[in-house]
Design a protein around this motif. Structure first.
Motif, short mmCIF file in Angstrom:
data_model
loop_
_atom_site.label_atom_id
_atom_site.label_comp_id
_atom_site.label_asym_id
_atom_site.label_seq_id
_atom_site.Cartn_x
_atom_site.Cartn_y
_atom_site.Cartn_z
N ALA A 4 -49.78 140.15 -59.23
CA ALA A 4 -48.32 140.04 -59.19
C ALA A 4 -47.65 141.41 -59.13
O ALA A 4 -46.65 141.59 -58.43
CB ALA A 4 -47.82 139.26 -60.40
N ALA A 5 -48.21 142.38 -59.87
CA ALA A 5 -47.66 143.74 -59.85
C ALA A 5 -47.79 144.34 -58.45
O ALA A 5 -46.85 144.97 -57.94
CB ALA A 5 -48.37 144.61 -60.88
N GLN A 6 -48.95 144.13 -57.81
CA GLN A 6 -49.16 144.66 -56.47
C GLN A 6 -48.19 144.02 -55.48
O GLN A 6 -47.60 144.70 -54.63
CB GLN A 6 -50.60 144.41 -56.03
N GLN A 7 -47.99 142.70 -55.60
CA GLN A 7 -47.08 142.00 -54.71
C GLN A 7 -45.64 142.46 -54.90
O GLN A 7 -44.85 142.48 -53.95
CB GLN A 7 -47.19 140.50 -54.93
N ALA A 8 -45.31 142.86 -56.13
CA ALA A 8 -43.95 143.33 -56.41
C ALA A 8 -43.76 144.80 -56.06
O ALA A 8 -42.64 145.31 -56.12
CB ALA A 8 -43.62 143.10 -57.89
N GLY A 9 -44.85 145.48 -55.71
CA GLY A 9 -44.77 146.89 -55.38
C GLY A 9 -44.51 147.77 -56.58
O GLY A 9 -43.91 148.84 -56.46
N LEU A 10 -44.99 147.33 -57.76
CA LEU A 10 -44.76 148.06 -58.99
C LEU A 10 -46.09 148.44 -59.64
O LEU A 10 -47.11 147.79 -59.41
CB LEU A 10 -43.96 147.21 -59.99
N SER A 11 -46.05 149.50 -60.45
CA SER A 11 -47.23 149.79 -61.27
C SER A 11 -47.40 148.66 -62.28
O SER A 11 -46.46 147.89 -62.55
CB SER A 11 -47.05 151.11 -62.01
N LEU A 12 -48.59 148.57 -62.84
CA LEU A 12 -48.86 147.50 -63.80
C LEU A 12 -47.89 147.56 -64.98
O LEU A 12 -47.31 146.56 -65.39
CB LEU A 12 -50.31 147.62 -64.28
N GLY A 13 -47.68 148.78 -65.52
CA GLY A 13 -46.79 148.93 -66.65
C GLY A 13 -45.35 148.59 -66.32
O GLY A 13 -44.67 147.91 -67.10
N ASP A 14 -44.87 149.04 -65.16
CA ASP A 14 -43.50 148.75 -64.76
C ASP A 14 -43.29 147.26 -64.53
O ASP A 14 -42.23 146.70 -64.87
CB ASP A 14 -43.13 149.52 -63.49
N TYR A 15 -44.31 146.61 -63.97
CA TYR A 15 -44.20 145.17 -63.75
C TYR A 15 -44.10 144.41 -65.07
O TYR A 15 -43.25 143.52 -65.23
CB TYR A 15 -45.40 144.66 -62.95
N ILE A 16 -44.94 144.77 -66.03
CA ILE A 16 -44.92 144.08 -67.32
C ILE A 16 -43.61 144.32 -68.05
O ILE A 16 -43.02 143.39 -68.62
CB ILE A 16 -46.13 144.52 -68.17
N ASP A 17 -43.11 145.55 -68.00
CA ASP A 17 -41.80 145.83 -68.60
C ASP A 17 -40.71 144.98 -67.97
O ASP A 17 -39.86 144.40 -68.65
CB ASP A 17 -41.44 147.31 -68.43
N ALA A 18 -40.72 144.91 -66.63
CA ALA A 18 -39.66 144.19 -65.93
C ALA A 18 -39.74 142.69 -66.15
O ALA A 18 -38.71 142.02 -66.28
CB ALA A 18 -39.74 144.51 -64.43
N LYS A 19 -40.95 142.16 -66.22
CA LYS A 19 -41.11 140.69 -66.34
C LYS A 19 -40.95 140.21 -67.77
O LYS A 19 -40.35 139.16 -68.02
CB LYS A 19 -42.46 140.26 -65.79
N GLY A 52 -54.17 146.35 -74.47
CA GLY A 52 -53.84 145.35 -73.47
C GLY A 52 -54.02 145.89 -72.06
O GLY A 52 -55.09 146.33 -71.67
N SER A 53 -52.93 145.90 -71.28
CA SER A 53 -52.98 146.35 -69.89
C SER A 53 -53.15 147.85 -69.77
O SER A 53 -53.44 148.35 -68.68
CB SER A 53 -51.70 145.93 -69.17
N GLY A 54 -52.91 148.58 -70.85
CA GLY A 54 -53.04 150.04 -70.81
C GLY A 54 -51.77 150.76 -70.38
O GLY A 54 -51.81 151.93 -70.03
N ARG A 55 -50.62 150.08 -70.45
CA ARG A 55 -49.40 150.70 -69.93
C ARG A 55 -48.95 151.90 -70.78
O ARG A 55 -48.32 152.81 -70.25
CB ARG A 55 -48.27 149.68 -69.79
N TYR A 56 -49.28 151.91 -72.07
CA TYR A 56 -48.99 153.10 -72.88
C TYR A 56 -50.10 154.13 -72.71
O TYR A 56 -49.85 155.34 -72.66
CB TYR A 56 -48.84 152.73 -74.35
N LEU A 57 -51.30 153.65 -72.63
CA LEU A 57 -52.48 154.50 -72.47
C LEU A 57 -52.34 155.44 -71.28
O LEU A 57 -52.64 156.64 -71.37
CB LEU A 57 -53.70 153.59 -72.32
N VAL A 58 -51.88 154.90 -70.16
CA VAL A 58 -51.76 155.70 -68.93
C VAL A 58 -50.87 156.91 -69.17
O VAL A 58 -51.21 158.04 -68.79
CB VAL A 58 -51.20 154.83 -67.78
#
Length: 203
Positions: A4-19, A52-58
């Motif tokens: 879903a993040a790839q389809q939205a053109g967002l990084s994994l972290g940005d997608y999770i924040d937005a959704k 989790g997804s590693g959005r802070y880790l990155v």
């Protein structure tokens, strides 16, 4: 989630924040941590609880370039993804300890949106472990659902949810006293949005 993040053109972290939260929340959290000195000791050994997804880790790995970044993640697919993609070391998980991490060895231990979703005594197990693994001069950063996060308006929003994510309240003063008794110094606190309310970070 990754598709879903790839389809939205967002990084994994940005997608999770937005959704699931508010766009930019992850970056804001890292910036507030930095303002309160979370990275001032140039951490070389970092431990993250529940990445989790590693959005802070990155962000933190890029910012600090540590020699060792270890994680404790109970969800096997995310754990394997983070090990393979980001070169972190995964500790054995039992859902309440940091058993593979030696005492007084960590420069920075941190956790995000984890303790708010755990039963209180599981959180207290982790608090005890945090106090055990942080070295002298190290830092601990985590967020809780404190009494400051539940004014009447926020409480009403939580009560409207069919299955609230938050599972327990940790009084801020109690948490600060717990760590003070174990030699920690309080550097500061800040609130970050976690829909439908907020959580309070302690550094």
């Amino acid at each position: 989630t990754m598709r879903a993040a790839q389809q939205a053109g967002l990084s994994l972290g940005d997608y999770i924040d937005a959704k699931y939260n508010v766009p930019g929340t992850t970056e804001e959290t890292i910036a507030r941590m930095a303002e309160l000195g979370a990275f001032d000791n140039r951490p070389q050994r970092i431990c993250e609880i529940g990445p989790g997804s590693g959005r802070y880790l990155v962000h933190i790995k890029r910012l600090t370039n540590p020699q060792l970044y270890e994680i404790y993640e109970t969800a096997a697919p995310w754990r394997d993804y983070l090990v393979e993609t980001h070169g972190v070391v995964a500790g054995r998980t039992d859902g309440q300890t940091l058993a593979d991490t030696p005492a007084a060895s960590v420069d920075l231990v941190h956790s995000h949106k984890v303790f708010v979703g755990l039963p209180i005594f599981t959180t207290l197990h982790y608090f005890t472990e945090i106090a055990r693994v942080v070295r002298v001069g190290g830092k601990a950063v985590f967020d809780i659902q404190s009494e400051n996060c539940l004014d009447d308006a926020m409480l009403e929003r939580w009560l409207e949810m069919r299955e609230p994510y938050a599972k327990s309240i940790v009084p801020k003063d109690w948490a600060l006293a717990f760590f003070a008794r174990r030699g920690f110094r309080f550097d500061g606190a800040f609130k970050i949005t976690m829909l439908p309310g907020v959580t309070e970070y302690l550094v």
